[in-house]
Design a protein around this motif. Sequence first.
Motif, PDB file in Angstrom:
ATOM      1  N   LYS A   1      78.294  65.148  52.762  1.00 21.99           N
ATOM      2  CA  LYS A   1      77.472  65.039  53.978  1.00 21.99           C
ATOM      3  C   LYS A   1      76.654  63.754  53.965  1.00 21.99           C
ATOM      4  N   SER A   2      76.035  63.514  52.821  1.00 22.56           N
ATOM      5  CA  SER A   2      75.191  62.308  52.726  1.00 22.56           C
ATOM      6  C   SER A   2      76.037  61.044  52.909  1.00 22.56           C
ATOM      7  N   ASN A   3      77.236  61.053  52.277  1.00 20.94           N
ATOM      8  CA  ASN A   3      78.132  59.884  52.430  1.00 20.94           C
ATOM      9  C   ASN A   3      78.567  59.685  53.867  1.00 20.94           C
ATOM     10  N   SER A   4      78.935  60.830  54.521  1.00 23.39           N
ATOM     11  CA  SER A   4      79.373  60.715  55.931  1.00 23.39           C
ATOM     12  C   SER A   4      78.245  60.193  56.807  1.00 23.39           C
ATOM     13  N   GLN A   5      77.014  60.732  56.552  1.00 21.58           N
ATOM     14  CA  GLN A   5      75.868  60.230  57.324  1.00 21.58           C
ATOM     15  C   GLN A   5      75.627  58.751  57.057  1.00 21.58           C
ATOM     16  N   CYS A   6      75.718  58.381  55.786  1.00 17.73           N
ATOM     17  CA  CYS A   6      75.535  56.952  55.444  1.00 17.73           C
ATOM     18  C   CYS A   6      76.586  56.079  56.130  1.00 17.73           C
ATOM     19  N   TYR A   7      77.847  56.591  56.098  1.00 20.14           N
ATOM     20  CA  TYR A   7      78.915  55.802  56.730  1.00 20.14           C
ATOM     21  C   TYR A   7      78.700  55.685  58.224  1.00 20.14           C
ATOM     22  N   HIS A   8      78.298  56.828  58.848  1.00 15.10           N
ATOM     23  CA  HIS A   8      78.026  56.760  60.289  1.00 15.10           C
ATOM     24  C   HIS A   8      76.888  55.803  60.597  1.00 15.10           C
TER      25      HIS A   8
END
Length: 1571
Positions: free
Chosen positions: A121-128
């Motif tokens: 989740k944190s990675n996806s948020q960071c990527y977004h």
Amino acid sequence: GKYEAAVAKTEELQKQLEQSNTDSLEEIEALKNELINAQSKYNEDLTKLKAELEEQEKKQMELVEQIECCSDNQEEVKRLQDYVQKIKSTYEEQILCLSKQLETVNDDKNKEIATLQETIKSNSQCYHNEINSLSEELKQLKVAHQEEVSELMHHIEISCKENEEKQNQINQLQHSLAEADLMKEKNVKDEAYGHTEQHEHDFEQLKRVLNKNIEDKVDVLGMKEEPCVEAKMEEKIRHLECSLGDLQSQHSILKDELTYMSNVKLKLEEEIHRIKDEHFHEREDLDFKINELQLIKEDYCCVIEKLKLELQAARHHWETMVEEHKLETQNLREQHEREISELNKTLLSSSEKEKMALVFEMQDLKDQLEKLTQEKEDAVLSYDSLRETLETIQTELGESAGKISQQFESMKQQQASDVSELQQKLRAAFNEKDVLLETVNRLQAETQKLPSYQLEIEELKHKIVGLQEENDTVTSCIHQKEASIKELEEKIIALANQNKDILNEVKCSGEEREALQERCKQEQGKVQELQQEVDVANQCNSDLKKKLEELTERLNDALTGKNENTEMLEQLENQIDTLVCERENLSSEVSALREENKKIVQEKEELSKELEKIMYEKDGWLVLKEKSENLEKKLQIMTVEKDRISSLLESEQAHKSLVRTQLYHMLEQVGYSISDSNEECDFLKLLQIANEHLIKMKEKQCFALQNEEKVLHLQREIERLEEENTTQYTEHRSLLQDLGREKDLLKEELEEMLSEKEALQHDIQELTSAGEKATIENQDLLAKIEEMSEKLAFYESQIQEQQKGSKAQEDLNFILEQKETELRNVKDELSSLKTLTEKNDEQSSVAELQEKIGRLEKESAEKGEKLNKMKAVAVRAKKELDTSRKEMQTLREELELVRSEKEQLSASMKDVIQGAESYKNLLMEYDKQGEELDSEKGRANSLERQIDDLTRQLQLSSQQHDQLHSANEDLLARVETLQCNSKLLEAQILELQKVKAKAEKELEAEKLLKEQKIKEHSGTLREVEELQMQLQKEKKYLQKIMQELELAKKDAQKSTLMDMEIADYEKLVKELNQKITDKDSRIEDLEQETGIQKQKQETLQEEIKSLQSTMQQDEERNAKIKQLLVKTKKELADSKQAVTTTFSTDFFFLQIQVAALTSEKHKVQEHLRTSSEQHQRTLSAYQQKIATLQEECRAAQAEQASVTSEFESYKVRVHNVLKQQKNKSASQAETEGAKQEREQLEMVIEQLKVKLQETQHNLQMNAAEFQALQSEHDTLLERHNKMLQETVAKEAELREKFCTIQSENMVMKTEHAQALSQLTAQNEALRNNFRDQVRNLQEEHRKTVETLQQQLSRVEAQLFQLKSEPSTRGPAVSNPVPKNLRERRNTDLPVLDVHAVAREEGEGMETTDTESVSSASTYIPSLEQLLNSPETKPETSQWQTELTKDELIEKLSTTTKSADHLNELLRESEATNAILMEQIKLLKSEIRRLERNQEREKSVANLEYLKNVLLQFIFLKSGSERERLLPVIDTMLQLSPEEKGKLVAIAQGEEESSSRPSGWASYLHSWSGLR
């Protein structure tokens, strides 16, 4: 005149139509080019779609592979069933140990899964967040780029530095972005590698645990533990497998996210590169524009400087001309005043009445002069007012047009003022001429009234003769001035044409801006305004016709004409003011429209970029959608698995209860007691595990719901973006529809203009009919009219050639405006002609120039009649003089008597001679003035040429303006076509997206079907596995029971007491057998179920086959689509090649045209320079002439003053003599001697006059020739200097070319040397090979000779031994000796069947012509054959003596045969050597031929030159001319010496009769074996 003008106008219209056709063709070509660009874009889209199709095909291939894997899995299932039955017993005990470890592992795994989910989740948020930040940065970059572009447009000079700085910033940002992306990628990869390492570590731990369990299982097999643990172990294993599958799915999801992020990064990098490229192209375009503007600025500066210089020269010339005219008019006035005063005095002396009459006449003349001067001042004032208004108009136009137009207009103003001043002077001269004519007429009347005063009449007659001569000179001067007036009128017409062109240009600019205004604001108002303009034009035409009819009536009334002129001038001023205002408004509107157009283009670019972003985001959302759908499917699978596991648990619990009951019964029978506490603990553990799984499933469901909510939110955002896109599309479409409507309206306007053109042509036809009538009336004046029409046609042709660049619509507008301006100019010319004809009243029709010429001719005729009358009067006077001479002859006798009176008369005669000389001097002065007039005519012609040059320059500037305007319109049209192309491409993209969506839906449906079948298959596999596990458990149970039975049997053997127990055991065995039979029945049922499942599998396989068939059909479709795509690719490649070829040819032709235009421009500039220099030289020459003429005029004035004083004194003396004669009343006649002397002197004077005139004429001619020669010398010097400069430049270029050619030649020489060295090395290698072969052959030959010599020596030794032996041997003993010898020979000698042994051929060696000499014809036997060949000699009976002889003969024969054999071998070796030499020669010739081919390939680059040379050689006759071309052909084609010799023979004319036409056979060499 009208008819010819109409014909010229029709020709103009036809040429304009042709121009419009050419323009339409150019527009069509531009549209074709744009279509080609659209096709290229469409091809790019097709390539993208092909890539997508290939991806889909790859996906289909993956599906096929998965289906194949499924089929493999089915086969593995069958194998596993067998394997499961074998291994079922082993896993029962492992499950107990694994169950305890599973709990700990599950706890750890749950924690790890939670941590992984949080990290994901944190990675996806960071990527977004990173993607959003990158998109914002891109937007900021685009905004900054657009601001930079706007600043570049406003500040072109500053933009270069700013662009460089911004490029550095962009590069830094890109480096930073690239570094950040690399860091992010590294972090993500590190995380992924960490996760994979963790998973691998866990797997290794699990494997270790499993191995430990297997080891424990071996130990546990000995122990007897409870069978209830088996089910728990199985459940735990399943849980472990599920957790492993989840971890693998998460790992795959992370990999997908990694790939997605890498794709996003690649896309961002591509966008950055594209933005870089766009920025670079824009910068290049701006630099190119800056260079063009600088060049245009420099050209304009040069033109302005030239025009300034020409203006200064023209001003100076005009000032000198004005001063000269003023001096001449003053001199003429003074002379006329003096003559009038003299006449007044003479008349006063004759009678006081005549004095009074002359006084009154003088007063009247003065009044008339005052009136004329007043009119002149009024005209000057009106002209000054007009000039002021024109100056104000020009200043206003100068604000818009610039410095160049101001300078041109100031030139025109000065020329117009000078022309008006000349016209006024000419009018004054006309008035003075009329006054003189009136005075002459009155004097003639007075002479007729006064016949009584004979002496006074004689004096008056003399004066009249002088005045007549003066009048003749004056009339000649007047004719010359009339010619100059005509020239000035032609100049006025040319200036009027120039003014027309200027007004046309002003109106063109106004109408262009009006057209832009009408496009943007009011479309319907356009049509109405055009209709109103058409009505106004028709009304103007009708009004002008009426006015033309009225003007024919009003020509008599000059005052009304003046009023109309003033009104027309006021109207023109008003119209010019309105035009200036409209032009300013239109300029402001045009600037606004250009800014709006730029904004629209920028917005379009932004929208296209946003569209691309949205498409990329859409792809991302589709990926997320697919992920969410996969998660939902996994949830469904998990729920199904949960239900199935619950059902299996229930069935297993039931089964366990049955097993337990049976075991309890067995144990109770045996006598064991078991506690239930352990069993309850195991069941509690199982319940705890199930609860934990349920909690996990709930958490997964919550996570799936959250994902669904996210997906819904993303779908809403996508829908919102799509709505925004649709609104933008609708706005674009509305704009494009508006543009299409504007195009339709413009087409309608074109049609209306064509109808107006037809109406104008009808009017022109009517005018032509009227002109034909006028030409019928004026046939007498056709010659002069034709000359004028030829001049007009020449000017019109020049104008038409200059107006070729304008378009069809503008041409039609220009035609209307030209008609209006022509009508106005006709009015102006009519008014000017009215002012000229106020005093003459001789004009009668509208054809102004024709009537003017006719009236001037009438005036000249009247003047000629008056001159004839004057000549008749002079003849009468001469007759009266003859009578007086006769009277003088009678009075000679009286003169002889009175000598004193004779002396007085001789003195008076001297005075008369002096007066005649003064008269001659006056005539000389008049001649000089005539020459001055001629020089003025020359100056006027030079000024006309200057004016023509200026008009040409003006027309060139107007052409440049039109070209720029047409280029602007072409750009607008291209923008419109690009918009249309963009719409078409957008529509195609939408269609392709729809097709893609359909294909994706079909793929998703196929995926769903596949997943359902996989689920069913996995369910059947699990059921089979469960059945196998049950079978294994039962087998284990049976084995345990059998072991127990065996133990029981052993116990029964030990003790007899246990017999009863054995019986019981037998009963138990029977019961167990019954149970086994029940279980067998159950197994059979299970086998039936397996058969049913197999049938299901077969049905599934059939379905799979059907799916495969559908897949094959899809593949066939895809193959067809691929074929179509390949065809389209080929077509596109062909079209691209054609486009590139056409573009290259067009570009080449355009380059040629540009070069031609530049050369023409340079030629025109050189011509202008030379013409300006020539004008300056002529001006300097004219100034020198003016100075000399002024000095001569001053000297003549001084002489005139002295002559007038002498003439007055002579008059006083004559009066005194007359008074004396009256008093004496005695007439004395002149003597004949005096008469003869007088006549002789007059003849001498006339001869001297003629000689003087001739000498003056010769001097003038010589001076003109000298000046012409000087100018030619100067021009030739300049040309020589230019040619020297050009030759120097060409020499430098040729030296550079020579240097480059030398360097190329050196390179070629080095290459040639390398090739030669390689070939020589090859040749040497071949030579060495051949030498080695020859050496080997020679060595073999030497060896064979040595061996033969050794054999010969041995044979001789044997012979010697035989001779030495006693001859007393019998025949029985002597017979075997030769046999032994022969055998020895056969064994000792080596077998040398040289003919049988095939020699190895050399490289390239083939059958040659010399082989006829070799052993092919004559068979060479081998040595053995020669030795074994039988002799034909008969044997003798005496054996002892003949044996030795025979052997000797055999020896001799063998030696001779061996010598022959050796000779033939030598011949063969010589033949081979000859063959090798020939081969060497052929190889050398081949090498030379290859070298020539290489050199030929270099010269083949210039094929056209070779073609021309060969054609010349073919068409020229044989001789020296052909021989000159031979070295060129030799160098180009690299001919061999034989070919060169043949060509030389052909060039010299020798026909080779013997030489046959050798075709391709010449290439077949003599050693090729084909001849």
